[in-house]
Enzyme design. Sequence first.
Site, PDB file in Angstrom:
ATOM      1  N   VAL A  62      30.909  -5.038 -22.332  1.00 35.40           N
ATOM      2  CA  VAL A  62      31.532  -5.784 -21.241  1.00 35.40           C
ATOM      3  C   VAL A  62      32.933  -6.211 -21.648  1.00 35.40           C
ATOM      4  O   VAL A  62      33.134  -6.764 -22.715  1.00 35.40           O
ATOM      5  CB  VAL A  62      30.685  -7.032 -20.890  1.00 35.40           C
ATOM      6  CG1 VAL A  62      31.417  -7.895 -19.885  1.00 35.40           C
ATOM      7  CG2 VAL A  62      29.333  -6.611 -20.345  1.00 35.40           C
ATOM      8  N   LYS A  64      48.450  -4.048 -21.374  1.00 37.10           N
ATOM      9  CA  LYS A  64      48.144  -4.553 -20.035  1.00 37.10           C
ATOM     10  C   LYS A  64      49.181  -5.602 -19.672  1.00 37.10           C
ATOM     11  O   LYS A  64      49.362  -6.581 -20.402  1.00 37.10           O
ATOM     12  CB  LYS A  64      46.745  -5.170 -19.998  1.00 37.10           C
ATOM     13  CG  LYS A  64      46.424  -5.890 -18.689  1.00 37.10           C
ATOM     14  CD  LYS A  64      45.110  -6.639 -18.781  1.00 37.10           C
ATOM     15  CE  LYS A  64      44.900  -7.538 -17.576  1.00 37.10           C
ATOM     16  NZ  LYS A  64      43.651  -8.320 -17.668  1.00 37.10           N
ATOM     17  N   LEU A 107      27.899 -13.660 -23.182  1.00 37.20           N
ATOM     18  CA  LEU A 107      26.981 -13.498 -22.054  1.00 37.20           C
ATOM     19  C   LEU A 107      25.828 -14.487 -22.094  1.00 37.20           C
ATOM     20  O   LEU A 107      25.241 -14.802 -21.052  1.00 37.20           O
ATOM     21  CB  LEU A 107      26.434 -12.070 -22.027  1.00 37.20           C
ATOM     22  CG  LEU A 107      27.470 -10.954 -21.815  1.00 37.20           C
ATOM     23  CD1 LEU A 107      26.790  -9.592 -21.857  1.00 37.20           C
ATOM     24  CD2 LEU A 107      28.202 -11.134 -20.497  1.00 37.20           C
ATOM     25  N   SER A 156      20.553  -7.198 -34.279  1.00 37.67           N
ATOM     26  CA  SER A 156      19.433  -6.272 -34.176  1.00 37.67           C
ATOM     27  C   SER A 156      19.909  -4.833 -34.301  1.00 37.67           C
ATOM     28  O   SER A 156      20.885  -4.445 -33.657  1.00 37.67           O
ATOM     29  CB  SER A 156      18.715  -6.451 -32.834  1.00 37.67           C
ATOM     30  OG  SER A 156      17.783  -5.400 -32.633  1.00 37.67           O
ATOM     31  N   VAL A 195      18.834  -3.083 -30.554  1.00 42.81           N
ATOM     32  CA  VAL A 195      19.290  -3.510 -29.223  1.00 42.81           C
ATOM     33  C   VAL A 195      20.742  -3.091 -29.055  1.00 42.81           C
ATOM     34  O   VAL A 195      21.620  -3.581 -29.778  1.00 42.81           O
ATOM     35  CB  VAL A 195      19.156  -5.042 -29.048  1.00 42.81           C
ATOM     36  CG1 VAL A 195      19.682  -5.459 -27.686  1.00 42.81           C
ATOM     37  CG2 VAL A 195      17.706  -5.465 -29.225  1.00 42.81           C
ATOM     38  N   GLY A 206      25.624  -9.369 -32.162  1.00 39.80           N
ATOM     39  CA  GLY A 206      26.916  -8.779 -32.495  1.00 39.80           C
ATOM     40  C   GLY A 206      27.763  -8.578 -31.249  1.00 39.80           C
ATOM     41  O   GLY A 206      27.966  -9.512 -30.475  1.00 39.80           O
ATOM     42  N   PRO A 248      51.117 -10.673 -12.341  1.00 38.34           N
ATOM     43  CA  PRO A 248      51.664 -10.273 -13.642  1.00 38.34           C
ATOM     44  C   PRO A 248      51.379 -11.317 -14.707  1.00 38.34           C
ATOM     45  O   PRO A 248      50.882 -12.415 -14.413  1.00 38.34           O
ATOM     46  CB  PRO A 248      53.162 -10.169 -13.349  1.00 38.34           C
ATOM     47  CG  PRO A 248      53.389 -11.224 -12.298  1.00 38.34           C
ATOM     48  CD  PRO A 248      52.142 -11.240 -11.462  1.00 38.34           C
TER      49      PRO A 248
END
Length: 512
Positions: A50, A81, A337, A42, A45, A12, A101
């Site tokens: 991140v 942002k 990741l 899971s 976990v 997930g 920018p």
Amino acid sequence: MDKVENIVIVGGGTAGWLTAGVIASRHQGRRPHGFSVTLVESPNVPTIGVGEGTWPTLRTTLRKMGVSETEFFRECDAAFKQGARFNRWTTGEADEGYYHPLMLPQGFARLNLVPHWLEDGEDSFCDAVTPQGRLCDRGLAPKTIATPEFESVANYAYHLDAGKFSDFLRRHCCEKLGVRHVLADVTEIETGPNGDVTRLKTEQGPSISGDLFVDCTGFRALLIGGAMQVPFRECSDVLFCDTALAVQVPYQDPADPVASHTISTAQSAGWIWDIGLPTRRGVGHVFSSAHIDADEAERELRAYIGPAADDLTVRRIPIRSGHRETFWKGNVVAVGLSAGFLEPLEASAIVLIELSAKMIAEQLPPNRAVMDVIARRYNDTTAYRWGRIIDFLKLHYSLTKRTDTDFWRDNTRPETIPDRLRGLMELWKYQAPWLHDEFDRAEEVFPAASYQYVLYGMGYRTALPRGAHDAERELAQRALRENRAHTARLMDGLPPHRDLLDKITEHAMMPV
């Protein structure tokens, strides 16, 4: 023909749920005919939060998924942002810094303003060609409450709470897009004669079969690294930072201003990020353990935060810089990741998930027979993108004039700079980067404008032939005047960032 109709996402978090949402929304019309997206996650976990910064691309991604931007802001503790400010990267002096920018330079599609700014520019490059640095200095928002959802006055991305974002995506995917959610721990991965994954066995009982498996299991890389045995390619010889210390810092006053840009402040052996959300700041120190020990790095982090850090708990996150040698092998593709990780200097984690999910969704193979063809194209494109991100991150380090520590001296050694980047830096001594100068591929993640902002923000000088750009002088002067006028209008018309965030909570933005 072994149709590809059952997509199984393992894991997930932001990677899993964003991928599920992109694929499911793109193929909604196929659901009545047997197409399905299943996410196996899971219950034991915890996800790694991140990525608190995004790129403007996320606006389009969320819009296509049918997300309400107002609800996104309210539920994900999100803020606007408008870019990033890099402090102390060039000389290390306390008052030195520049902006990268999110707005392109004025008239960027028509002409390159760098030669004209180099000749007679008094302002910084950013201030000369775009209003956005001054908007950030003033703490202004990139739009007003009357601007419709996902539309902008000044280009923007988001800062967000990564954990809340994952939960928000999960609810949207399950309730609006028909994604099937299975809470289970994968205990065994079955493969067929051709090496493809065919079925997942789980501790809780259910077995899950599929036609295409997306590995979003994070650093564990259960499928791509485990079942498919794809090696990991490190780039620690280029990017030295291998550890991050993260902490959540509350505001002293709930009405404190919220920065509308990421603040990246260089330290002795790394840098500190500072991201403003409506309810807190996310602050962290990214550093090289070969150049500073963790205790000293934490002292630098706490000194940056000040007395407010005394009672805060710091979380340590390992960084293994690099990526898989292959991202799509057989019927397994890695996203997030599990595909790789780089330090968050330019907030590339979430955008890589977006780009990967978008390409999978758009080029989803109709059957197994053509999957390998699509996988080769996917691998070529994705490897190119990772390489260009590594180049761009290294650019920030290689341009430094700092010699106060081994970390900064080591970062300028020629052997640590990728060949392609080293060649471009040699070229840029005599030619300013622009649209078609090595930036002409559809897979580019950073446009030439981004290189301009970093190069000339860090004091790089390009020696141009005298008179080479005289024919454009009048057009350039007009563009620079237009930017000054545009800056004045925006500074008069845009609200403080905190004020707009409060209005979104209270009144909502105009729906699209």
